[in-house]
Design an enzyme around this catalytic site. Structure first.
Site, short mmCIF file in Angstrom:
data_model
loop_
_atom_site.label_atom_id
_atom_site.label_comp_id
_atom_site.label_asym_id
_atom_site.label_seq_id
_atom_site.Cartn_x
_atom_site.Cartn_y
_atom_site.Cartn_z
N SER A 154 0.84 -1.20 0.00
CA SER A 154 0.00 0.00 0.00
C SER A 154 0.87 1.26 0.00
CB SER A 154 -0.97 -0.05 1.18
OG SER A 154 -1.99 0.90 1.04
N ASP A 213 -9.33 -5.16 -5.15
CA ASP A 213 -8.69 -3.98 -4.61
C ASP A 213 -8.91 -2.80 -5.56
OD1 ASP A 213 -7.06 -2.12 -3.40
OD2 ASP A 213 -5.18 -3.18 -3.81
N HIS A 253 -7.88 -5.33 -0.76
CA HIS A 253 -6.63 -4.66 -0.43
C HIS A 253 -5.97 -5.24 0.82
CE1 HIS A 253 -3.86 -1.33 -0.81
NE2 HIS A 253 -4.11 -0.91 0.43
#
Length: 307
Positions: free
Chosen positions: A153, A247, A279
């Protein structure tokens, strides 16, 4: 009695973080800490957590992974249970040494501070090759010709931006692993313009300005790496991009991989997409089959062509 200004919510990203008019910050996750079992290395107020395999062999140097944690630049730390447990598993699977970077978090420390903190740790790691004294775990067990960056991320974003900067005296950056990287851009790519992901893109763009209000927007090269003139000049040999089907950042991961291929960069590009997952699913359900498969794929990538 608190004033209305004090109570005013100026930024709200449920269920993650909320900021009030008086500067007070509420984080709704990522606040737990795993105490240091041996020694968190510190330098000028910055810190990192080091991991080595259970039975390292000083006569067989190990690859080094510098890992940047995610959670939007503002949640979790290198000492949180989420990342402590994940990196313990990765070290055991891949038989590598890991430096897990801790950086000061937004919104108290807005970008570019997390980048600058991360870069300071990267330089410290590289300096251990020639330092007098230095960190024993790095000097005794690490092959500094086999250095990798990785992150998930926001940490994937940081990993890329460290690779753009990197010049490691005496050490070699071999590759990079980007897991569900937090990238964006002004124009939609893939399915970002479709009904299913237009909201996700809007939130990602808004959050970028929350953590970096002085940015020039969604096409800032720090957020949209493909517009950076230095995009094709990175010095590592290979990259693995990991994405998840559900995601909202998936299309950005694919776009990064495809544009890197078109850029003239001469390295090896790999991508892994996990079906039906969202995600950073691997951090929240680390024992599920897909998370185990992802862990093994990353470990394999780090050890390919291992002498």
């Amino acid at each position: 009695m608190a004033s209305s200004t004090t109570k005013e919510i100026v930024h709200d990203f449920p269920p993650f973080i909320r900021v009030y008019g008086d500067g007070r910050v509420e984080r709704f996750m990522g606040n737990d800490v795993v105490p240091s079992s041996i020694n968190p290395d510190t330098e000028t107020g910055l810190s990192a957590r080091l991991y080595i395999p259970k039975t390292p062999n000083p006569y067989h140097k190990l690859h080094l992974l510098v890992y940047f944690h995610g959670s939007g630049f503002c949640l979790e730390t290198a000492f949180s249970p989420t990342y402590h447990n994940y990196l313990n598993s990765l070290v055991a699977e891949a038989n590598i040494v890991v430096v897990s970077v801790d950086y000061r978090r937004a919104p108290e420390h807005l970008l570019s501070i997390p980048y600058d903190n991360s870069w300071a740790v990267v330089k410290w790691v590289a300096s251990q090759l020639t330092a007098n004294g230095g960190e024993v775990w790095l000097k005794e067990y690490v092959d500094f010709d086999r250095v990798f960056f990785a992150g998930d991320s926001a940490g994937g974003n940081i990993a890329h931006n460290m690779a753009i900067r990197v010049r490691l005296d005496g050490a070699k950056l071999v590759g990079m692993v980007l897991i569900h990287p937090y990238f964006g851009g002004k124009g939609p790519v893939g399915f970002e313009g479709a009904d299913g992901n237009i909201i996700g893109k809007a939130v990602a763009d808004k959050f970028w300005l929350f953590v970096y209000p002085s940015s020039n927007g969604s096409d800032d090269p720090l957020f949209n790496p493909v517009v950076d003139p230095k995009f094709s000049s990175m010095v590592y040999d290979k990259v693995l991009v990991c994405v998840a089907e559900k995601d909202f950042l998936k299309d950005r991961g694919w776009y990064y991989k495809e544009e890197l291929g078109r850029s003239g960069w001469g390295g090896v590009m790999e991508i892994m997409e996990v079906a039906g997952k969202d995600h950073v699913f691997h951090l929240f359900k680390p024992t599920c089959d897909n998370a185990v498969a992802l862990l093994k794929r990353v470990a394999c990538f780090l050890n390919e062509n291992n002498a």
